[in-house]
Design a protein around this motif. Sequence first.
Motif, PDB file in Angstrom:
ATOM      1  N   LYS A 131       0.830  -1.202   0.000  1.00  0.00           N
ATOM      2  CA  LYS A 131       0.000   0.000   0.000  1.00  0.00           C
ATOM      3  C   LYS A 131       0.866   1.254   0.000  1.00  0.00           C
ATOM      4  O   LYS A 131       0.561   2.237  -0.681  1.00  0.00           O
ATOM      5  N   LEU A 132       1.964   1.209   0.741  1.00  0.00           N
ATOM      6  CA  LEU A 132       2.877   2.348   0.790  1.00  0.00           C
ATOM      7  C   LEU A 132       3.420   2.666  -0.602  1.00  0.00           C
ATOM      8  O   LEU A 132       3.435   3.823  -1.021  1.00  0.00           O
ATOM      9  N   VAL A 133       3.836   1.646  -1.337  1.00  0.00           N
ATOM     10  CA  VAL A 133       4.388   1.856  -2.675  1.00  0.00           C
ATOM     11  C   VAL A 133       3.312   2.318  -3.648  1.00  0.00           C
ATOM     12  O   VAL A 133       3.521   3.231  -4.433  1.00  0.00           O
ATOM     13  N   THR A 193      11.413   7.432  -5.113  1.00  0.00           N
ATOM     14  CA  THR A 193      10.334   6.442  -5.148  1.00  0.00           C
ATOM     15  C   THR A 193      10.822   5.108  -5.704  1.00  0.00           C
ATOM     16  O   THR A 193      10.459   4.055  -5.182  1.00  0.00           O
ATOM     17  N   ASP A 194      11.681   5.152  -6.737  1.00  0.00           N
ATOM     18  CA  ASP A 194      12.156   3.881  -7.297  1.00  0.00           C
ATOM     19  C   ASP A 194      13.031   3.120  -6.301  1.00  0.00           C
ATOM     20  O   ASP A 194      13.000   1.895  -6.244  1.00  0.00           O
ATOM     21  N   LYS A 195      13.783   3.839  -5.468  1.00  0.00           N
ATOM     22  CA  LYS A 195      14.589   3.167  -4.438  1.00  0.00           C
ATOM     23  C   LYS A 195      13.693   2.588  -3.344  1.00  0.00           C
ATOM     24  O   LYS A 195      13.950   1.498  -2.840  1.00  0.00           O
ATOM     25  N   ILE A 217       6.060   8.079   7.264  1.00  0.00           N
ATOM     26  CA  ILE A 217       5.721   7.943   8.684  1.00  0.00           C
ATOM     27  C   ILE A 217       4.245   8.232   8.914  1.00  0.00           C
ATOM     28  O   ILE A 217       3.565   7.518   9.650  1.00  0.00           O
ATOM     29  N   ALA A 218       3.731   9.268   8.245  1.00  0.00           N
ATOM     30  CA  ALA A 218       2.309   9.608   8.395  1.00  0.00           C
ATOM     31  C   ALA A 218       1.433   8.452   7.937  1.00  0.00           C
ATOM     32  O   ALA A 218       0.377   8.187   8.510  1.00  0.00           O
ATOM     33  N   ARG A 219       1.873   7.745   6.926  1.00  0.00           N
ATOM     34  CA  ARG A 219       1.103   6.613   6.401  1.00  0.00           C
ATOM     35  C   ARG A 219       0.972   5.497   7.449  1.00  0.00           C
ATOM     36  O   ARG A 219      -0.015   4.802   7.514  1.00  0.00           O
TER      37      ARG A 219
END
Length: 192
Positions: A11-13, A91-93, A27-29
Amino acid sequence: MDTSMSKLLNKLVKEQDGDKVSAGKIIARFEDRGFGPLLLIPSLIALLPTGAIPGVPTFCGITLFLICVQAAMGRESPWLPNKLTQQQIETDKLESAVEKAKPKVQRVEKLLRPRMTQLSQTPMKNVIAGYCAIAALCMIPLEALPFAVALPAFALCITALGMTNRDGVFIGVGSVLQLGTLYLVLTTIGVM
């Protein structure tokens, strides 16, 4: 609430839409998911090859320390300085780190289940968070030794998985591994 770490990582990605994401956004996520996921993300970053980049273990150690101290004091959601929350991760990392971690996390999740849950509840949760804060600080001097940060990062990952899934066995194993981290630091600086 779904506490499956592999689903949370997916979900994060999926929720990232730019080239970079701030540490504060990550962190907020996770802040509504408890102490475990907040501990897991920086631990994974330090454990995976990204932890070999100079400065990353120190950044992760400081972030983990700040989160752990606040959890030890009983705060429900963490406060972090803007300098840390505004740090950008490509984002890719992030996607690469999550993809590398997912198979391992999914294998570990098969072992997780609620047991010895008193270790994941107040007041033991607060004591363990304080203990994790010490292991997080140990990452800073260990950055000077090749791959030495892997031990505290791994110990904190195990503890985080235990906290997330209320599995006291994992919390206990992670705590024992953190003792190894303290021993490594003390021998490195010549105290032992």
